[in-house]
Design an enzyme around this catalytic site. Sequence first.
Site, PDB file in Angstrom:
ATOM      1  N   CYS A   1       9.933 -30.049  -0.245  1.00  0.00           N
ATOM      2  CA  CYS A   1       8.788 -29.683   0.582  1.00  0.00           C
ATOM      3  C   CYS A   1       8.920 -30.268   1.993  1.00  0.00           C
ATOM      4  O   CYS A   1       9.740 -29.789   2.760  1.00  0.00           O
ATOM      5  CB  CYS A   1       7.483 -30.063  -0.117  1.00  0.00           C
ATOM      6  SG  CYS A   1       6.156 -28.959   0.364  1.00  0.00           S
TER       7      CYS A   1
ATOM      8  N   HIS B   1       7.870 -27.679  -5.291  1.00  0.00           N
ATOM      9  CA  HIS B   1       7.894 -28.994  -5.940  1.00  0.00           C
ATOM     10  C   HIS B   1       8.501 -28.931  -7.345  1.00  0.00           C
ATOM     11  O   HIS B   1       7.764 -28.809  -8.325  1.00  0.00           O
ATOM     12  CB  HIS B   1       6.471 -29.555  -6.023  1.00  0.00           C
ATOM     13  CG  HIS B   1       5.932 -29.993  -4.714  1.00  0.00           C
ATOM     14  ND1 HIS B   1       6.176 -31.245  -4.173  1.00  0.00           N
ATOM     15  CD2 HIS B   1       5.186 -29.333  -3.798  1.00  0.00           C
ATOM     16  CE1 HIS B   1       5.582 -31.338  -2.994  1.00  0.00           C
ATOM     17  NE2 HIS B   1       4.977 -30.198  -2.743  1.00  0.00           N
TER      18      HIS B   1
ATOM     19  N   GLU C   1       9.597 -31.222  -9.091  1.00  0.00           N
ATOM     20  CA  GLU C   1       9.295 -32.406  -9.912  1.00  0.00           C
ATOM     21  C   GLU C   1       8.155 -32.177 -10.894  1.00  0.00           C
ATOM     22  O   GLU C   1       7.971 -32.963 -11.815  1.00  0.00           O
ATOM     23  CB  GLU C   1       9.006 -33.625  -9.013  1.00  0.00           C
ATOM     24  CG  GLU C   1       7.684 -33.603  -8.256  1.00  0.00           C
ATOM     25  CD  GLU C   1       7.750 -32.916  -6.905  1.00  0.00           C
ATOM     26  OE1 GLU C   1       8.629 -32.056  -6.707  1.00  0.00           O
ATOM     27  OE2 GLU C   1       6.902 -33.214  -6.034  1.00  0.00           O
TER      28      GLU C   1
HETATM   29  N1  GLN Z   1       3.064 -31.078   5.366  1.00  0.00           N
HETATM   30  C1  GLN Z   1       3.907 -29.990   4.958  1.00  0.00           C
HETATM   31  C2  GLN Z   1       3.142 -28.677   4.834  1.00  0.00           C
HETATM   32  O1  GLN Z   1       1.952 -28.679   4.697  1.00  0.00           O
HETATM   33  C3  GLN Z   1       4.628 -30.322   3.658  1.00  0.00           C
HETATM   34  C4  GLN Z   1       3.725 -30.436   2.488  1.00  0.00           C
HETATM   35  C5  GLN Z   1       4.383 -31.127   1.316  1.00  0.00           C
HETATM   36  O2  GLN Z   1       5.397 -31.780   1.446  1.00  0.00           O
HETATM   37  N2  GLN Z   1       3.782 -31.030   0.145  1.00  0.00           N
HETATM   38  O3  GLN Z   1       3.741 -27.637   4.839  1.00  0.00           O
END
Ligand code: GLN
Length: 542
Positions: free
Chosen positions: A383, A509, A511
Site C-alpha cells: 500500500c 493488503h 497481510e
Molecule cells: N495513504 C495512502 C492512501 O490513502 C496509503 C494507504 C495505506 O497504506 N493503507 O492511498
Amino acid sequence: MTKHIFVTGGVVSSLGTGLTSASIGLLLERRGLKVRMQKLDPYINVDPGTMSPYQHGEVYVLDDGSETDLDLGHYERFTNSPLSRESNYTTGRIYQKVIAKERRGEYLGKTVQVVPHVTDEIKAAVLNLARPDTDVVITELGGTVGDIEGLPFLEAIRQIPLEIGKENCLFIHLTLVPYLKAAKEAKTKPTQHSVGQLRQIGIQPDVLIVRTERPLGRENTDKIALFCNVEKRAVIEEQDKEFSIYEVPMGLVEHGLDQLIIEKLGLKDRAGRINMDDWEQLMQRILHPQNEVTIAVVGKYIDHRDAYKSIYESLDHAGFSHSARVLVKRIDAGDLEEQGAEMLLSGVDGILVPGGFGMRGIEGKILAAQYARECDIPYFGICLGMQCAVIEYARNVLGLKDANSSEFSSTTDHPVICLLEEQKRITDKGGTMRLGAQPAVLMDGSKAAECYGTQEITERHRHRYEFNPEYRQQFAKSGMQATGTSPNGNLVEVVEVTNHPWYVAVQYHPEFKSKPMTPHPLFHGFVEAALERHRERMQLPV
Ligand code: GLN
C-alpha cells in the site's frame, strides 16, 4: 439450536481475550463444529477506521470492506468463521442504530433508554449471528470488566440466557493471576475481585481461563474455584507462551478446555475427539526452525507492537513454511531518514515497507525502497510501501526530481500517486476509502503471477490514492512494470522492478489473507527470496 459462548476479560487489559477466543473457535472447529465469531467493542467510535494505530493497533479489513478490530485478524487466522460487518460492533454503531430508529419514530413515543433499547440492539447483534448451520457463536467482549462503558454490553449478555435458555449459553471469563516475586506466590485476589464484579452484574462465569506466568498448581486453582463459585475442573490455566501465539490452542487442549465446553453446552460434536495432528506438526516447525532470515520492516508506528500485527504474523507464516525463523528488525522511518539507509539496513535480507497515512516518515520509506533497489535486496511494498516505491523510482530512475504523491504535496509537478476523480469529491473521513476485496489480474510471467500460481486474484484494499495512469508507460519503459491491474486495466495493483532479484509492491493488503498453515503467496515468495540472499551472504549451501 445455536449455542452461545461469551468471553469476557478481567483484572487488566491486553490479556489476550482475542487470541483466547480465536483459540476456543479453533478447538471447537477441530471437534467438527461450525463456529461464528464476533467482537463487541465498548468504545464510541463507530468503527476503528478513524483511530490511530498508536491508539488501537492495526485496523483489520474484511472482504466486505468493514474496518474492524485487530482481534478479528486472530479469528481469521485461527478459524474458518465467516466474518463480515456483523462480526464487530462498537457502542458507536449500536447507538447509531438506536438513534436512527428513534428518528424514524420506531419507538412509538417511548423514552429511549439504555435498558431496554440499547441492550435490545446489542442482543439482536449477538443473536442475529446464528445461522441454521451454526453450532456455536463465540462473542468476545472487548475492554475489562468494571469499565463504565462496558456495562450495557454485560447487561445485554446477562439477559440472553433468560431468552434462549441457560443451557444454551456459556460464560468464559479470562483473568490474570500475577506472581509476586518478593512473596514467591501467585496472587488470586484480583481474579476473585473481577469475578465478584461480574457476579454483581448478574453473570456467574462457568469457566475461568487464568493467564499466568508460571504453572499455578492444584492448590491455587482449587482456591480460585472455591472463591469464585466455579467447578474445580473449570479453572483452566493459560500459561504465557515463550515462542509463539500458535502454542496457545495446544495449551488449552492439554487442560481439557474443548471437552469441558462440549460437556457444559451439551454439544454433539461430529469429530468425537480433537484432531490437532497438523497443528502439532506446525508447532514442530515453529519451535525447531532450520534457517534464519532478517527482514527490516520500515514504518512509522514501529514502537506499537500491534500496529503492524498482520504483517508480522504473515512474515512468521511464510517463515513456518520455509522452516525458517524470521527475525524482524523494526526500523522507524524517521530514524532512517536521520541516520541513513546504510547505517540501519546493511546486513538485512529483505526490506518490507507497510501501509500508512500521512506525511511523517515518508522520506525514510523512500530511502528504504531506494536502498533495496540499488543493493538488490528483496523488497516488498504494501500500500503506502508501494506508493513510496513508485515515488522513489520516479525521482531516481525517471529523473522526475520532485515526484510525489498528492497526499504529501499539492504543488508537485509530478503527482505519480494521486487521487482519482471519484475520490476527490469525498470529504468524510470514515469508511470512504477504496475498501475491501477487489479482483485483480496479473501479467503472465510476472513474479507476482509466479508466486500466486494464477493470474486472477482477489485482495483487500484500504486506501484513497492510486498510481497515476498518465505515468504508466514512462515507468514501464524504464523497468518498473505494472504487473497487476484491476480487471478493466485502469487501476494499478502491482508493480515490479524487472532487473532485480525480487522487487514487488502492491496497492492492496495481502497481510489480511495469510494463515499459519497457508501463508500468503507473496509473503512466501518474499521470504524465499530473502532466504536466498541470506544463503548467498553467508555462503551457505542451498
Ligand atoms: N495513504 C495512502 C492512501 O490513502 C496509503 C494507504 C495505506 O497504506 N493503507 O492511498
